[in-house]
Design an enzyme around this catalytic site. Sequence first.
Site, PDB file in Angstrom:
ATOM      1  N   ARG A 164      79.352  21.834  71.336  1.00 26.92           N
ATOM      2  CA  ARG A 164      80.472  21.472  72.219  1.00 26.92           C
ATOM      3  C   ARG A 164      80.299  22.114  73.606  1.00 26.92           C
ATOM      4  O   ARG A 164      81.267  22.589  74.208  1.00 26.92           O
ATOM      5  CB  ARG A 164      81.810  21.923  71.618  1.00 26.92           C
ATOM      6  N   SER A 239      90.312  18.312  67.875  1.00 22.70           N
ATOM      7  CA  SER A 239      90.212  19.748  67.565  1.00 22.70           C
ATOM      8  C   SER A 239      90.628  20.548  68.792  1.00 22.70           C
ATOM      9  O   SER A 239      90.079  20.346  69.868  1.00 22.70           O
ATOM     10  CB  SER A 239      88.766  20.127  67.227  1.00 22.70           C
ATOM     11  N   GLU A 335      88.743  24.493  72.512  1.00 24.39           N
ATOM     12  CA  GLU A 335      87.719  23.500  72.776  1.00 24.39           C
ATOM     13  C   GLU A 335      88.210  22.559  73.877  1.00 24.39           C
ATOM     14  O   GLU A 335      87.414  22.007  74.626  1.00 24.39           O
ATOM     15  CB  GLU A 335      87.461  22.738  71.469  1.00 24.39           C
TER      16      GLU A 335
HETATM   17  N1  EPU Z   1      89.730  23.117  56.642  1.00 24.32           N
HETATM   18  C1  EPU Z   1      90.819  23.734  56.055  1.00 24.32           C
HETATM   19  N2  EPU Z   1      92.073  23.416  56.498  1.00 24.32           N
HETATM   20  C2  EPU Z   1      92.288  22.495  57.477  1.00 24.32           C
HETATM   21  C3  EPU Z   1      91.185  21.879  58.083  1.00 24.32           C
HETATM   22  C4  EPU Z   1      89.905  22.206  57.655  1.00 24.32           C
HETATM   23  O1  EPU Z   1      90.676  24.547  55.172  1.00 24.32           O
HETATM   24  O2  EPU Z   1      93.450  22.270  57.808  1.00 24.32           O
HETATM   25  C5  EPU Z   1      88.370  23.464  56.170  1.00 24.32           C
HETATM   26  C6  EPU Z   1      87.965  22.669  54.938  1.00 24.32           C
HETATM   27  O3  EPU Z   1      87.228  23.521  54.112  1.00 24.32           O
HETATM   28  C7  EPU Z   1      87.049  21.596  55.494  1.00 24.32           C
HETATM   29  C8  EPU Z   1      86.407  22.307  56.653  1.00 24.32           C
HETATM   30  O4  EPU Z   1      87.431  23.156  57.182  1.00 24.32           O
HETATM   31  O5  EPU Z   1      86.108  21.191  54.560  1.00 24.32           O
HETATM   32  C9  EPU Z   1      85.877  21.397  57.721  1.00 24.32           C
HETATM   33  O6  EPU Z   1      86.911  20.510  58.155  1.00 24.32           O
HETATM   34  P1  EPU Z   1      86.570  19.083  58.820  1.00 24.32           P
HETATM   35  O7  EPU Z   1      85.515  18.389  58.051  1.00 24.32           O
HETATM   36  O8  EPU Z   1      87.859  18.382  59.062  1.00 24.32           O
HETATM   37  O9  EPU Z   1      85.855  19.465  60.164  1.00 24.32           O
HETATM   38  P2  EPU Z   1      86.214  20.536  61.291  1.00 24.32           P
HETATM   39  O10 EPU Z   1      85.199  21.628  61.239  1.00 24.32           O
HETATM   40  O11 EPU Z   1      87.634  20.927  61.229  1.00 24.32           O
HETATM   41  C10 EPU Z   1      84.633  19.444  63.069  1.00 24.32           C
HETATM   42  C11 EPU Z   1      84.727  18.972  64.487  1.00 24.32           C
HETATM   43  C12 EPU Z   1      85.417  17.615  64.553  1.00 24.32           C
HETATM   44  C13 EPU Z   1      84.599  16.636  63.747  1.00 24.32           C
HETATM   45  C14 EPU Z   1      84.480  17.150  62.296  1.00 24.32           C
HETATM   46  C15 EPU Z   1      83.570  16.299  61.448  1.00 24.32           C
HETATM   47  C16 EPU Z   1      84.831  20.975  65.867  1.00 24.32           C
HETATM   48  C17 EPU Z   1      85.682  21.843  66.740  1.00 24.32           C
HETATM   49  N3  EPU Z   1      85.450  19.952  65.290  1.00 24.32           N
HETATM   50  O12 EPU Z   1      85.963  19.656  62.610  1.00 24.32           O
HETATM   51  O13 EPU Z   1      85.426  17.194  65.906  1.00 24.32           O
HETATM   52  O14 EPU Z   1      85.197  15.348  63.752  1.00 24.32           O
HETATM   53  O15 EPU Z   1      83.919  18.489  62.301  1.00 24.32           O
HETATM   54  O16 EPU Z   1      82.225  16.519  61.794  1.00 24.32           O
HETATM   55  O17 EPU Z   1      83.632  21.216  65.752  1.00 24.32           O
HETATM   56  C18 EPU Z   1      86.747  17.330  67.906  1.00 24.32           C
HETATM   57  O18 EPU Z   1      85.833  17.995  68.383  1.00 24.32           O
HETATM   58  O19 EPU Z   1      87.781  17.032  68.563  1.00 24.32           O
HETATM   59  C19 EPU Z   1      86.635  16.870  66.533  1.00 24.32           C
HETATM   60  C20 EPU Z   1      87.620  16.207  65.924  1.00 24.32           C
END
Ligand code: EPU
Length: 339
Positions: A164, A239, A335
Amino acid sequence: MGDIKILEHQSLRAYNTFGVEAKAQWFTTFNSTEALHGVLSARLPIAFILGGGSNLLLTRDVPGLVAKNEIGGIQIESETDDAIVVSAGGGVVWHHFVQWCVSGGYGGIENLSLIPGTVGAAPIQNIGAYGVEIKDVFEYLEALELATGVIRTFRAADCHFGYRDSIFKNQLTGQYCIVKVAFRLTKTRHQLKTTYGAIQDTLKEMGIAHPDIAAISEAVIRIRSSKLPDPARLGNAGSFFKNPEIEETQFFALQQAFPSIVHFPTGDGRQKIPAGWLIEQCGWKGKRTGDAGCYEKQALVLVNYGDANGHEIYALAQDIMDSVDRKFGIRLTPEVNVI
Ligand code: EPU
């Protein structure tokens, strides 16, 4: 130079996906580099170039000129039997570009379906999802230097892409407007990225054992629509924080105290911890203060239930950062661009 219409005291509420009220001292749009030259000739101080306003939190009125990039157009630059280089104007809506590529059979950005924002904004934060970042398919971009009007070409190495992150968020902040971005995509033997559990589960639900790029795009659209709020209905900027990366010593100490901690090795001896998990553990998921809230289905997303202002959303973000810091000793960083 054509007609440049500059508005005064323009509300930006319709131009940011959080839907918060803030006024620009001056506001204009441009749909070509020539029109941008015309905007620059007005010699007003430029506050920032606006894309889709989907990674932006406005906490105050903006002094200076906000100029919205509406440069359109999608072009095939070159192709072989196996590969194609496609470019798009900086103002093209990112998801329209993804759909154009997927329906043409060009692979590489299907995992980035439904990400809000514009093509020109995409390289600034090296957008990514489900194992793909735009740096993986990036060919070059053209950016206009605001101080001189000169157009410069940036190859991948010039952009300093990171998680990012890019040079446009660091040394070159506010200095360039990205007018065109070119991507190298595949026409055959697509490198499908289906390792993320959510993608595998969704393809299974869809009854697809041998996905093509269109099926992956559809799966990503389903996942995103189920977890992330539609800004047209509930103001948000995706995010709000980056996922922090911590050293292994700190990670092992945390794992002792919190055995269920979710983590992903970064490959360079560090561990990435999902900020959504940290925030949920602190009890914020689904919480609301006035019209500012932490989204009930994904704790990493902050939402505007109606009339929250940017200051209130930022205050909630600060409270979340403080409580994650107190519990885990990790300082989250936003972010989104906070102005
Ligand atoms: N999780 C929780 N609680 C929550 C949300 C997430 O425990 O409320 C944990 C879960 O274990 C889950 C893990 O976090 O498995 C990962 O969550 P998720 O797959 O939703 O991905 P993320 O890490 O929260 C990132 C990116 C997203 C992107 C997704 C999918 C960043 C800051 N965000 O989110 O990007 O769509 O991975 O690859 O890296 C964005 O940048 O705006 C964005 C939406």
